[in-house]
Scaffold this active site. Structure first.
Site, short mmCIF file in Angstrom:
data_model
loop_
_atom_site.label_atom_id
_atom_site.label_comp_id
_atom_site.label_asym_id
_atom_site.label_seq_id
_atom_site.Cartn_x
_atom_site.Cartn_y
_atom_site.Cartn_z
N GLY A 489 0.82 -1.21 0.00
CA GLY A 489 0.00 0.00 0.00
C GLY A 489 0.85 1.26 0.00
N HIS A 490 1.92 1.27 0.82
CA HIS A 490 2.81 2.43 0.84
C HIS A 490 3.52 2.61 -0.51
CE1 HIS A 490 2.19 2.21 5.19
NE2 HIS A 490 2.68 3.44 5.26
N GLU A 491 3.95 1.51 -1.11
CA GLU A 491 4.62 1.59 -2.41
C GLU A 491 3.66 2.09 -3.49
OE1 GLU A 491 7.61 1.62 -5.08
OE2 GLU A 491 7.77 1.27 -2.91
#
Length: 553
Positions: A489-491
């Site tokens: 999700g962060h990527e």
């Protein structure tokens, strides 16, 4: 009766004239006299001098021997007050064994003044920046980032509204899954239909800004908002799907001969110990008879269909007003109902709204003055060199120049989201549970930080990822799956913002697991100050490093 003076001697029952006792005001002296048979701390006389109270009460009318107990009590109270008001001629200082406020052993926790100092420091930064810009350009502010923020703002607003409205399809789908008696039931094909819809929904809205060519500022807002509503939609659908399965099981028990009598499975809530979920089937012991086991199963299923507060029962919640309320509530985990405050406080909502725009203003100033110029200068310099050593030198210099601006940006982002935006929506919906974060600044490892920095996301991952996978795999594997999904999700967010897929953020987050394992060894575990220093260094260094790598490399 004559009123006695302060130093007038009086005659006791033994016929000896003595000066009247003067009561000291210092409680320590009172205790000392009490220990030597003198005056007691409660204003009366010790047992040794009890004969004195029979004749006089000090500087007042003597108390008769046959006075009622109420009069004696009043006289004693007056003597005690006069003793407390009398001070030494040279003031004394009370010393005690105490620690300073910043001592690790101190229980003092109110550092609100530093919060005020933080805002004063930011005001100083804004004022000095304005004066420098007036000197250099004749205008108080630069307008680069402001122009990005205002570009296609109406298009962003309409698109965001359409994205939020498209999540509402989950409500009619849930009604279809509940009424179905065939393959569209939730436990059969309904879960797959919902999952396919969520995947298509995410693919559409993630690619939408790329098709319209939005700026990175619009990408930041829209991507984060899209992921937020993906989690809200998933929680709503999967919790109601679980309730529809539970309702079908309860209805089937009306004919127990053909119904399943397996133990009820409770959906995990934030207060549920997830280790207890795998043992829920083992908690039920052998019952005396089959009727008792069946009655207990019915009770468990009915309890699962009822809200914790006892006001709403599934499927009463499957309506548009309930869904709209859930969309506005500052939470990512759906429940049948939530605790509420008595009423909306307009003044509190006004101050939080004002703080939101204030934080956005400060974030813009910080980016415009201290982040964008550093990245722009480094990008120009990197285009003119080909040496690896010079490239590393420029990257290192850029990272060092971004350390303080990103620390300020990180704190402002935390405040604007978890204190002001979520607080404003909590005020609008009268949402009573406003524990959106804990004391993450005292974190000693990344697992602790992940639990306390963003409590709504932590509850979602714990309930819908870790809790959903825990019955089928080990604790370590469930933790790995949770971290893996969070890292992806962060990527995704970084890729949408920078339009680059580099994997730096993914690798950085996954590296937290071996770091946590190292911090929990016997050589490092328990050293809270050292671990907290390591946490802050890695946090500040990691933010500026991620920005430099994604933008410049």
């Amino acid at each position: 009766m004559a009123v006695s003076t302060a130093h007038q001697p009086y005659e006791a029952s033994d016929g000896i004239a003595r000066p009247r006792p003067v009561k000291p005001g210092n409680p320590g002296v009172l205790r000392a006299q009490e220990g030597h048979g003198g005056l007691k701390a409660d204003g009366g006389l010790s047992k040794h001098d009890s004969t004195h109270s029979d004749l006089s009460s000090g500087r007042s009318t003597p108390v008769p021997p046959d006075a009622p107990p109420s009069a004696i009590s009043i006289s004693s109270a007056r003597k005690q007050i006069r003793a407390q008001q009398k001070h030494r001629l040279f003031p004394t200082i009370d010393y005690a064994a105490r620690v300073s406020h910043f001592d690790p052993k101190s229980e003092y926790r109110d550092f609100r003044g530093f919060f005020v100092l933080f805002w004063i420091g930011l005001a100083i930064m804004v004022i000095t920046t304005m004066l420098r810009n007036i000197k250099d350009t004749g205008f108080p502010f630069r307008v680069g980032v402001w122009a990005l923020l205002s570009e296609r703002v109406w298009q962003l607003a309409l698109t965001d509204g359409a994205m939020v409205a498209s999540t509402a399809l989950s409500l009619p789908l849930q009604k279809v899954f509940r009424r179905s008696k065939g393959w569209l039931r939730w436990e059969r094909g309904g879960m797959a239909v919902q999952s396919i819809y969520q995947a298509a929904w995410l693919a559409l809205w993630v690619n939408w800004p790329f098709m319209l060519g939005w700026t990175w500022t619009a990408q930041v807002f829209f991507t984060l908002h899209t992921i937020t509503f993906l989690m809200k939609m998933h929680s709503y659908a999967f919790y109601n799907g679980h309730l529809s399965t539970t309702e079908h099981r309860l209805s089937a028990l009306d004919n127990p001969k053909s119904a399943s009598t397996a133990a009820a499975v409770r959906y995990p809530r934030s207060s549920t110990h997830l280790n207890d979920l795998a043992q829920s089937a083992k908690e039920k012991k052998a019952h005396k008879d089959e009727e008792e086991a069946l009655a207990e199963l019915r009770e468990d299923l009915a309890l699962e269909l009822t809200s914790p507060l006892g006001q709403v029962t599934y499927p009463q919640n499957l309506n548009w007003s309930n869904y709209a309320d859930y969309i506005l509530c500052p939470t990512l985990c759906y429940e049948l109902e939530y605790p509420r405050t008595e009423s909306l406080q307009p003044l509190e909502l006004f101050w939080k709204t004002l703080a939101i725009f204030g934080c956005i203003f400060l974030l813009t100033i910080t980016s415009e003055e201290f982040i964008v110029p550093v990245l722009h200068d480094a990008s120009l310099r990197l285009n003119d060199i080909s040496s690896t050593s010079e490239t590393l030198l420029i990257l290192s210099e850029s990272i060092s120049l971004l350390l303080f601006p990103f620390m300020v940006t990180f704190l402002l982002v935390f405040l604007v989201i978890f204190e002001y935006v979520l607080g404003a929506f909590a005020e609008i919906t009268c949402f009573a549970d406003r524990h959106f974060y804990s004391d993450w600044w005292n974190s000693c490892d990344w697992l602790e930080f992940s639990r306390e920095w963003n409590i709504p996301v932590h509850h979602f991952l714990r309930r819908h990822v870790y809790g959903a996978s825990r019955p089928y795999m080990s604790r370590n594997m469930s933790t790995l799956i949770t971290f893996l999904l969070s890292a992806l999700g962060h990527e995704l967010v970084m890729g949408c913002i920078t339009k680059k897929l580099r994997g730096y953020g993914f690798l950085a987050q996954m590296s937290q697991l071996p770091i946590v394992a190292l911090q929990r060894t016997k050589w490092v575990k328990g050293k809270e100050l050292f671990n907290n220093i390591c946490f802050w260094i890695s946090m500040i260094l990691g933010l500026s490093m991620m920005c430099a790598l994604y933008v410049l490399v």
